[in-house]
Design an enzyme around this catalytic site. Structure first.
Site, PDB file in Angstrom:
ATOM      1  CG  HIS A 198     -11.152  -7.298   6.232  1.00 13.65           C
ATOM      2  ND1 HIS A 198     -10.190  -7.873   7.023  1.00 13.65           N
ATOM      3  CD2 HIS A 198     -10.728  -7.465   4.953  1.00 13.65           C
ATOM      4  CE1 HIS A 198      -9.228  -8.383   6.265  1.00 13.65           C
ATOM      5  NE2 HIS A 198      -9.531  -8.148   5.007  1.00 13.65           N
ATOM      6  CD  GLU A 240      -1.881  -2.368   1.288  1.00 18.35           C
ATOM      7  OE1 GLU A 240      -0.760  -2.670   1.737  1.00 18.35           O
ATOM      8  OE2 GLU A 240      -2.757  -3.222   1.042  1.00 18.35           O
ATOM      9  CG  PHE A 266      -6.259  -2.958   3.563  1.00 18.76           C
ATOM     10  CD1 PHE A 266      -6.572  -3.484   4.810  1.00 18.76           C
ATOM     11  CD2 PHE A 266      -6.601  -3.707   2.452  1.00 18.76           C
ATOM     12  CE1 PHE A 266      -7.228  -4.710   4.942  1.00 18.76           C
ATOM     13  CE2 PHE A 266      -7.243  -4.937   2.566  1.00 18.76           C
ATOM     14  CZ  PHE A 266      -7.560  -5.431   3.813  1.00 18.76           C
TER      15      PHE A 266
HETATM   16  C1  LIG Z   1      -2.574  -4.795   4.057  1.00 21.91           C
HETATM   17  C2  LIG Z   1      -3.499  -5.657   3.288  1.00 21.91           C
HETATM   18  N1  LIG Z   1      -3.611  -5.454   1.964  1.00 21.91           N
HETATM   19  C3  LIG Z   1      -4.441  -6.216   1.239  1.00 21.91           C
HETATM   20  C4  LIG Z   1      -5.194  -7.189   1.836  1.00 21.91           C
HETATM   21  C5  LIG Z   1      -6.171  -8.037   1.034  1.00 21.91           C
HETATM   22  N2  LIG Z   1      -5.696  -9.403   0.925  1.00 21.91           N
HETATM   23  C6  LIG Z   1      -6.136 -10.374   1.727  1.00 21.91           C
HETATM   24  S1  LIG Z   1      -5.381 -11.830   1.459  1.00 21.91           S
HETATM   25  C7  LIG Z   1      -4.470 -11.164   0.220  1.00 21.91           C
HETATM   26  C8  LIG Z   1      -3.518 -12.007  -0.537  1.00 21.91           C
HETATM   27  C9  LIG Z   1      -2.407 -12.448   0.314  1.00 21.91           C
HETATM   28  O1  LIG Z   1      -1.559 -13.228  -0.442  1.00 21.91           O
HETATM   29  P1  LIG Z   1      -0.536 -14.166   0.275  1.00 21.91           P
HETATM   30  O2  LIG Z   1       0.238 -13.392   1.266  1.00 21.91           O
HETATM   31  O3  LIG Z   1       0.222 -14.875  -0.766  1.00 21.91           O
HETATM   32  O4  LIG Z   1      -1.433 -15.180   1.101  1.00 21.91           O
HETATM   33  P2  LIG Z   1      -2.459 -16.266   0.542  1.00 21.91           P
HETATM   34  O5  LIG Z   1      -3.797 -15.619   0.480  1.00 21.91           O
HETATM   35  O6  LIG Z   1      -1.983 -16.728  -0.773  1.00 21.91           O
HETATM   36  O7  LIG Z   1      -2.453 -17.339   1.568  1.00 21.91           O
HETATM   37  C10 LIG Z   1      -4.760  -9.833   0.052  1.00 21.91           C
HETATM   38  C11 LIG Z   1      -4.140  -8.955  -0.953  1.00 21.91           C
HETATM   39  C12 LIG Z   1      -5.064  -7.352   3.217  1.00 21.91           C
HETATM   40  N3  LIG Z   1      -5.785  -8.243   3.876  1.00 21.91           N
HETATM   41  N4  LIG Z   1      -4.194  -6.593   3.910  1.00 21.91           N
END
Ligand SMILES: Cc1ncc(C[n+]2csc(CCOP(=O)(O)OP(=O)(O)O)c2C)c(N)n1
Ligand SMILES: Cc1ncc(C[n+]2csc(CCOP(=O)(O)OP(=O)(O)O)c2C)c(N)n1
Ligand SMILES: [Mg+2]
Ligand SMILES: [Mg+2]
Lengths: 336, 331, 331, 336
Positions: free
Chosen positions: B137, B68, B94
């Site tokens: 959220h 972000e 966020f």
């Molecule tokens: C600071 C923040 N930005 C965006 C999100 C939205 N978000 C939730 S899960 C996710 C993907 C995370 O990817 P990864 O770290 O690879 O974990 P995975 O979901 O693949 O287990 C995102 C972008 C969030 N929860 N927090």
């Protein structure tokens, strides 16, 4: 990418059965809540861990009771592997007062601090600074505790990861980072989220911090255990931080409701071959560690456990609305 | 300049209006582009941007890493050097990840540099309340951004506003934070078909009434409409005012209504302490002091994070009944 | 429990009281430690911590890299696992670098986890206004943190408060943000010599008076004292109230004073829109409505970042004259 | 650490004299405002660049008019090297209406966006995401502009650095990071702020991002120029981001008023030998590029320039108080 054979494993038959049981319990819990979510019994978000069970099971097996861990939005597996009770977990998912957070947290915030589980976290990379602090605390109290942080491949792009590992490197903290590379961050592949230099080995992100780097097959629970054990041992004996990449795959959507438009043809099937809940039972049966009957029995027991957990959740009460104003501060509620 | 008068309208949902308006502005001006997490492919976290990647290409609809600070900060740098970025921050919580960029860079850059620098940056995010998404959220944070001088903060509530305010935001040479709302995306209503621009900084009297003024935002505006209908049946005439822009706030329109009715309720999803309601109530109490029959009433969240469980979240998030109850104490 | 009564006092400056109080608490409890940028050696950005490194060692007075997210976030993790960290964030504007940790982790952790978890974390930072430090370093942000339910926010103003509130903060099992103020560090006054704890959440009537209530914080509290002296000569009796804790706010004490005088001025260095003044004014206007002779007046910054030039900053930051002028419009 | 000889330099005598002049102008400006600050003519903070002149001069010489740059709290040198006028800079330091920011910014916020100078910045690492955005903009407009961000060794610990370079690596952006390693972040040495793995070569922080890495003698203006030229060229031709460490020393306090208790015995004297304003004039005189007389003349001219700049600042008016409410938005002031 290391397989189990690269590590000096000390797993007894009991240990291996335990690893299998943990994975099986996670899978059963996840599949069950997936159905309950589809039936609209469970409110909110649901990020399933299906496919990644070997990581939580392998890592947590390398930990002691005194260690600390932080988790992610995809945290049920870590909780179960850490020994949290599936009934209170289910109750939390249902928003019931018997849940781990009395219904205040839900799927993304299950925690049990007494069990060293410092919480799932809805913020990507949100748990890493917290684990880093647990490592500071461990160091200052002259304990040999270790703090383990689970996070996804996507979390490596957040400043919080870098600041925490930079601090861990500078202070030589007992911090173990477990990268769960499940090939995607939400619905976007790794190659859109990381520089080419990092794609082949995400542990390169730990290089500047002097973290010990290890990259293992995240579908192989014994490999994960081997890598985690080394990293934890290193932290425990004053060797500083480690970063372990576990290469795996998420079989379900990013969250329930995800259309999964983004998967490449054949990709799923290829990974499915490596599903630890196909391969590991087979292996243990092949190697005579467990019989087919015993495994079937284990499965049946687990099914019962999870059914009962769901029953417990269903039968528990929703918290009284007045509870909304409790628990903000040590003295209670939020009015001011 | 006041809101453009547009006669023709068509029915549309807020989510589709956002998509169409962004498409319209990207068509109109090559320097407009979108960046954020999963904005291409998925079409952003609420699928609002669906299809824009195919239409405008991946160069103008850019998936970012989960960063972000870089998303917002690079948006600022691009805005300062000839582009008009529209950054999506998935959930308003966020925004805090880009706290420095928002507080110290975006909000202060023009002023600190002597006022000379245009910064056509739009940051779209969403408030979410009532979706059982839990504390991180489920948040409403427009008040938190409005407390930073230098950020224009807009809350969208109706489909028509959405078009007018988003168009204005993209064309603005100042940083605009646009708060969408998860509970409003599927609301439908008439939308002017022609060019429609709402002046940023102008409130709207959405319904005229003589007995009580209800100032309400986003989801709560829709609750206020519902409450007004019920109260009309009870013979209570409610004037409903939508601030639309939270900062700078159009106190004039709000205070004028308060002077007329002498009774005010401010409904918003920010916390009762240091939230939007407090500021709006303070302005009304100060400027309409001698016209008020009763103290301004604030309806909002009683200073707790949003709990997950439906039974708790229902308690915490204001609803139509809360508005009804509060209005009834004044009449 | 009210403020401990301590009879013996000694004269001391705020800066020395902070140092002595931290020393006292570190002596008392081994789990208390300090971390931040340059806290060892330099003694922190305003040299407040001078000598604590020599006295307690580098293990308990820890210099961190320039990493506010890690500083605050690791403080939280340590607080959750048996330590009592005191984190210094050099200037309040840098809090935004740890925006996620503050908004989403520190403030929400106990609540989200069901209320069971003690988080004895203190974050010390400072408001700075009037030092020609320009917009990023010259900020007042207690209102911004107070808008987050789950953070206790304390503003220190007098030497006695400093001891009482800092002691309470370190002993508290909740996260406390302690806002110091660059313009207050060198203020001297009597400080109780014994154990002195001020309850977090209790305002103080610093001076009693009957004509007008002035609610004021930090530097502005000292200006209010000065204004009260001048006004006393003019025959106007001013009651000066120091909120001390900004969140949770002791509205009772403030409203009681407002009911008594019927005329109120709220002076603070936050912006007039969505600042502390608005919330305090809203509470007074609501709860003391039928006792007020005039609308509550707010004195603060007129919604701009702090400009560098002395001629501009003097204009923007409230001073004693602004208080005098405002009080005089009410009497 | 590279010296000038490692680069293919294309410096004419005029270029070299220009480099000397730039450094000398920075030094003169800095020494002068240091005195004026001591005389309490200049309000606020003052972070002097004395000792690091070769970095700003060398890097900016490698830039074109169309390029963009961001700077730090220690930004006067970058402004001068970028071609900003010393009189309007001095006026800004004095808080006068003729200053670059009309008195609103002061020492830590001088900017001249038309000249591609996107601002000094009071936030450590604050300029990096902004430069990253200028690089995005350059790339999207199909220009061959490059964005350069100057920052200190300390900035490498901020998440903003990492997120920006990660984005730059992922998107192959024309972003050049110039690490000014002046041995300290405020009053704390490098070794307390970085992991051992990074201390010998701070560009290691760029490794995961695939940034081209270079480490040069930051007291040698030609070496800096050589490294910067390579990095800029790389950005201009689609080669992606670079990270250049310039190893140097700050001869004055972190800011004026700093007691400098933290310097090691002899350290200052050792570095003083390498002072570019001792070594470079000597070198150019030795090599016959400039005569002693010409250099004296140059110095005299610069002294006059800076004196006049200070005079300009002194004689300019403070902004009218009402100006405080102007310039927040495109339409003007801040009331609401
Ligand atoms: C600071 C923040 N930005 C965006 C999100 C939205 N978000 C939730 S899960 C996710 C993907 C995370 O990817 P990864 O770290 O690879 O974990 P995975 O979901 O693949 O287990 C995102 C972008 C969030 N929860 N927090
Ligand atoms: C986010 C943030 N944290 C802390 C500070 C306080 N601060 C100002 S300069 C500085 C040291 C910076 O060190 P470095 O990056 O090496 O630059 P140098 O001062 O050595 O040129 C610090 C910590 C700040 N300005 N911004
Ligand atoms: Mg992933
Ligand atoms: Mg430095």
């Amino acid at each position: 990418m290391n397989s189990a054979s690269e590590y000096d494993l000390d797993l007894s038959d009991e240990d291996r059965i335990e690893l299998l049981r943990t994975m099986r319990r996670i899978r059963e819990f996840e599949s069950t809540v997936q159905n309950k979510f589809a039936d609209a019994e469970i409110p909110g978000f649901l990020h399933l861990y299906i496919g990644q069970e070997a990581i939580a099971a392998g890592v947590c097996h390398a930990l002691d009771e005194r260690d600390h861990l932080t988790s992610t939005h995809r945290g049920h597996g870590h909780c179960i592997a850490r020994g949290l009770a599936t009934d209170r977990m289910a109750a939390e998912l249902y928003g019931k007062e018997t849940g781990y957070c009395r219904g205040k947290g839900g799927s993304m915030h299950i925690a049990d601090v007494e069990a060293g589980m410092l919480g799932a976290n809805g913020i990507v990379a949100g748990g890493i600074p917290i684990a880093c602090g647990a490592a500071v605390s461990a160091q200052m109290r002259d304990s040999d505790e270790v703090a383990v942080s689970f996070f996804g491949d996507g979390a490596l792009s957040e400043g919080a990861f870098h600041e925490s590992f930079n601090l861990a490197g500078t202070w030589n903290l007992p911090l173990v980072g477990i990268i769960e590379n499940n090939q995607y961050g939400e619905m976007t592949g790794l190659d859109e989220q990381h520089p080419p230099a990092a794609l082949d080995d995400l542990t390169i992100y730990g290089e500047p911090y002097g973290a010990a780097r290890d990259r293992v097959d995240g579908m192989d629970v014994e490999a994960v255990y081997g890598a985690a054990k080394q990293a934890v041992e290193r932290g425990r004996t004053g060797g500083g931080p480690s970063l372990v990449e576990c290469v795996a795959y998420r079989f379900e959507g990013h969250h329930e409701g995800d259309s999964q438009f983004y998967r490449d043809e054949g990709e799923y099937d290829e990974w499915k071959q490596k599903d630890p809940l196909l391969t590991y039972p087979e292996k243990l049966i092949d190697e005579g560690v467990i019989t087919e009957e015993e495994y079937a029995e284990m499965e049946a027991g687990i099914e019962t456990e999870i059914e009962e957990a769901i029953e417990f959740a269903r039968e528990s009460d929703l918290p009284d609305p007045s509870e909304a104003y409790e628990g903000l501060y040590s003295e209670g509620g939020g009015h001011a | 300049m006041s809101a453009t008068t547009a006669t023709e309208t068509e029915e549309a949902a807020v989510r589709d209006v956002i998509n169409a308006t962004l498409a319209q502005e990207m068509e109109r001006d090559d320097s407009v582009y979108i960046q954020g997490i999963d904005v291409a492919g998925r079409g952003g976290t609420s699928n609002i941007l669906k299809g824009l990647d195919d239409r405008f290409g991946r160069d103008r609809v850019r998936n970012t890493p989960i960063s972000e600070e870089a998303m917002v900060g690079s948006g600022l740098g691009a805005a300062a050097t000839g582009m008009r970025p529209v950054v999506e921050v998935m959930y308003c919580g966020f925004l805090a990840e880009a706290g420095d960029e928002l507080l110290n860079q975006v909000a202060k850059m023009r002023y600190m540099f002597g006022g000379k620098l245009d910064l056509p940056l739009v940051i779209r995010t969403k408030n979410v309340m009532g979706a059982n998404a839990a504390a991180q959220h489920s948040q409403s944070l427009h008040h938190w951004m409005a407390a930073i001088p230098g950020l224009k903060v807009v809350c969208i509530s109706t489909p028509a506003d959405t078009k007018g305010l988003l168009t204005a935001a993209v064309r603005s040479d100042d940083p605009v934070l646009l708060f969408e709302h998860g509970g409003v995306y599927n609301k439908s209503g008439p939308v002017p078909t022609g060019d429609h621009v709402c002046e940023i900084g102008e409130a709207a009297v959405e319904r005229e009434g003589g007995d009580v003024t209800v100032v309400a935002t986003q989801q709560q505006l829709w609750n206020a409409f519902e409450a007004a209908d019920t109260l009309a049946e009870e013979g209570v005439s409610v004037e409903v005012v939508s601030p639309r822009t939270i900062s700078p706030l159009d106190t004039e329109t709000i205070v004028e209504s308060a002077r007329k009715t002498g009774r005010c309720v401010v409904v918003d999803e920010s916390p009762l302490s240091y939230g939007t309601q407090s500021h709006i109530a303070a302005e009304i109490s100060e400027q309409a002091f001698f016209s008020l029959d009763f103290p301004v009433q604030r309806v909002g969240v009683k200073n707790v994070p949003t709990p997950f469980s439906p039974s708790l979240e229902d308690e915490v998030v204001p609803d139509t009944d809360d508005i009804l109850e509060t209005v009834r104490t004044l009449v």
